[in-house]
Motif scaffolding. Structure first.
Motif, PDB file in Angstrom:
ATOM      1  N   LYS A 149      35.991  51.203  26.936  1.00 41.95           N
ATOM      2  CA  LYS A 149      37.158  51.058  27.805  1.00 41.95           C
ATOM      3  C   LYS A 149      36.895  49.898  28.751  1.00 41.95           C
ATOM      4  CE  LYS A 149      40.063  53.302  31.167  1.00 41.95           C
ATOM      5  NZ  LYS A 149      40.296  54.454  32.012  1.00 41.95           N
ATOM      6  N   LEU A 150      37.845  48.995  28.810  1.00 37.96           N
ATOM      7  CA  LEU A 150      37.708  47.843  29.693  1.00 37.96           C
ATOM      8  C   LEU A 150      38.237  48.194  31.066  1.00 37.96           C
ATOM      9  CD1 LEU A 150      39.000  45.100  27.237  1.00 37.96           C
ATOM     10  CD2 LEU A 150      36.634  45.728  27.716  1.00 37.96           C
ATOM     11  N   THR A 151      37.508  47.820  32.091  1.00 39.46           N
ATOM     12  CA  THR A 151      37.976  48.067  33.447  1.00 39.46           C
ATOM     13  C   THR A 151      38.856  46.914  33.883  1.00 39.46           C
ATOM     14  OG1 THR A 151      36.011  47.050  34.382  1.00 39.46           O
ATOM     15  CG2 THR A 151      35.968  49.443  34.073  1.00 39.46           C
ATOM     16  N   LYS A 152      39.906  47.238  34.596  1.00 41.70           N
ATOM     17  CA  LYS A 152      40.861  46.239  35.048  1.00 41.70           C
ATOM     18  C   LYS A 152      40.552  45.871  36.497  1.00 41.70           C
ATOM     19  CE  LYS A 152      45.553  46.338  36.204  1.00 41.70           C
ATOM     20  NZ  LYS A 152      46.836  46.942  36.111  1.00 41.70           N
ATOM     21  N   PRO A 153      40.364  44.581  36.773  1.00 40.50           N
ATOM     22  CA  PRO A 153      40.123  44.184  38.164  1.00 40.50           C
ATOM     23  C   PRO A 153      41.374  44.367  39.016  1.00 40.50           C
ATOM     24  CG  PRO A 153      40.209  42.259  36.737  1.00 40.50           C
ATOM     25  CD  PRO A 153      40.354  43.474  35.859  1.00 40.50           C
ATOM     26  N   ALA A 154      41.190  44.327  40.302  1.00 40.73           N
ATOM     27  CA  ALA A 154      42.303  44.490  41.238  1.00 40.73           C
ATOM     28  C   ALA A 154      43.311  43.352  41.084  1.00 40.73           C
ATOM     29  CB  ALA A 154      41.771  44.521  42.666  1.00 40.73           C
ATOM     30  N   THR A 155      44.521  43.620  41.505  1.00 48.08           N
ATOM     31  CA  THR A 155      45.572  42.612  41.521  1.00 48.08           C
ATOM     32  C   THR A 155      45.170  41.477  42.453  1.00 48.08           C
ATOM     33  OG1 THR A 155      47.262  44.266  41.048  1.00 48.08           O
ATOM     34  CG2 THR A 155      47.998  42.230  42.104  1.00 48.08           C
ATOM     35  N   GLY A 156      45.441  40.241  42.025  1.00 47.85           N
ATOM     36  CA  GLY A 156      45.133  39.074  42.850  1.00 47.85           C
ATOM     37  C   GLY A 156      46.381  38.280  43.150  1.00 47.85           C
ATOM     38  N   LYS A 157      46.359  37.601  44.288  1.00 50.03           N
ATOM     39  CA  LYS A 157      47.481  36.750  44.684  1.00 50.03           C
ATOM     40  C   LYS A 157      47.274  35.352  44.108  1.00 50.03           C
ATOM     41  CE  LYS A 157      50.126  35.110  48.560  1.00 50.03           C
ATOM     42  NZ  LYS A 157      50.129  34.792  49.974  1.00 50.03           N
ATOM     43  N   GLY A 158      48.338  34.793  43.562  1.00 45.76           N
ATOM     44  CA  GLY A 158      48.267  33.444  43.008  1.00 45.76           C
ATOM     45  C   GLY A 158      48.098  32.410  44.099  1.00 45.76           C
ATOM     46  N   PRO A 159      47.197  31.442  43.890  1.00 45.15           N
ATOM     47  CA  PRO A 159      46.956  30.420  44.917  1.00 45.15           C
ATOM     48  C   PRO A 159      48.151  29.494  45.121  1.00 45.15           C
ATOM     49  CG  PRO A 159      45.533  30.081  42.989  1.00 45.15           C
ATOM     50  CD  PRO A 159      46.345  31.305  42.726  1.00 45.15           C
ATOM     51  N   GLY A 160      48.339  29.059  46.355  1.00 44.80           N
ATOM     52  CA  GLY A 160      49.459  28.189  46.720  1.00 44.80           C
ATOM     53  C   GLY A 160      49.463  26.843  46.026  1.00 44.80           C
TER      54      GLY A 160
END
Length: 135
Positions: A3-14
């Motif tokens: 099972k692959l772990t999913k990293p946290a949601t990230g904000k796209g850089p400006g």
């Protein structure tokens, strides 16, 4: 099987996005796989800057309405279930329309060479070009 772990949601850089864009890295293959898959969430009006992928990119819309634009002025409207492919070396941008959220899966391959970038980012799409794409 693993099972692959999913990293946290990230904000796209400006530097890469206009607006509050968020992404979830779904898969980043390790050699010999070079596959990459992100779910990218665009609120109304948000979109990428111009960019190009060394190995091309496929976008698959899961919700909302989005746009993909190319340097030659072509614009494709994307709706849930639509899939659009940009070939290697094609400068393009993509994102939501001005009045609708949009989420897509971004699917691309790494280059396999740490000295060759997967994605090269350019300037932001002008407001005029983004507004023109809406019509």
């Amino acid at each position: 099987m693993e099972k692959l772990t999913k990293p946290a949601t990230g904000k796209g850089p400006g530097d890469w996005f206009v607006g509050e864009v968020w992404f979830d890295q779904i898969y980043r293959g390790e050699e010999p796989s070079r596959a990459r898959v992100n779910a990218v969430h665009f609120p109304p009006g948000a979109h990428t800057a111009w960019h190009v992928h060394a190995m091309g990119q496929t976008l698959h819309v899961t919700e909302g309405v989005g746009l993909v634009g190319t340097r030659d002025g072509q614009v494709i409207v994307m709706r849930p279930g639509d899939t659009v492919h940009t070939p290697p070396g094609e400068w393009h941008w993509h994102g939501a329309t001005v009045d609708c959220f949009m989420t897509h899966l971004a699917i691309w391959d790494g280059t396999g060479d740490p000295d060759v970038p997967e994605t090269t980012w350019g300037e932001h799409v002008t407001d005029t070009d983004y507004e023109k794409a809406q019509s």
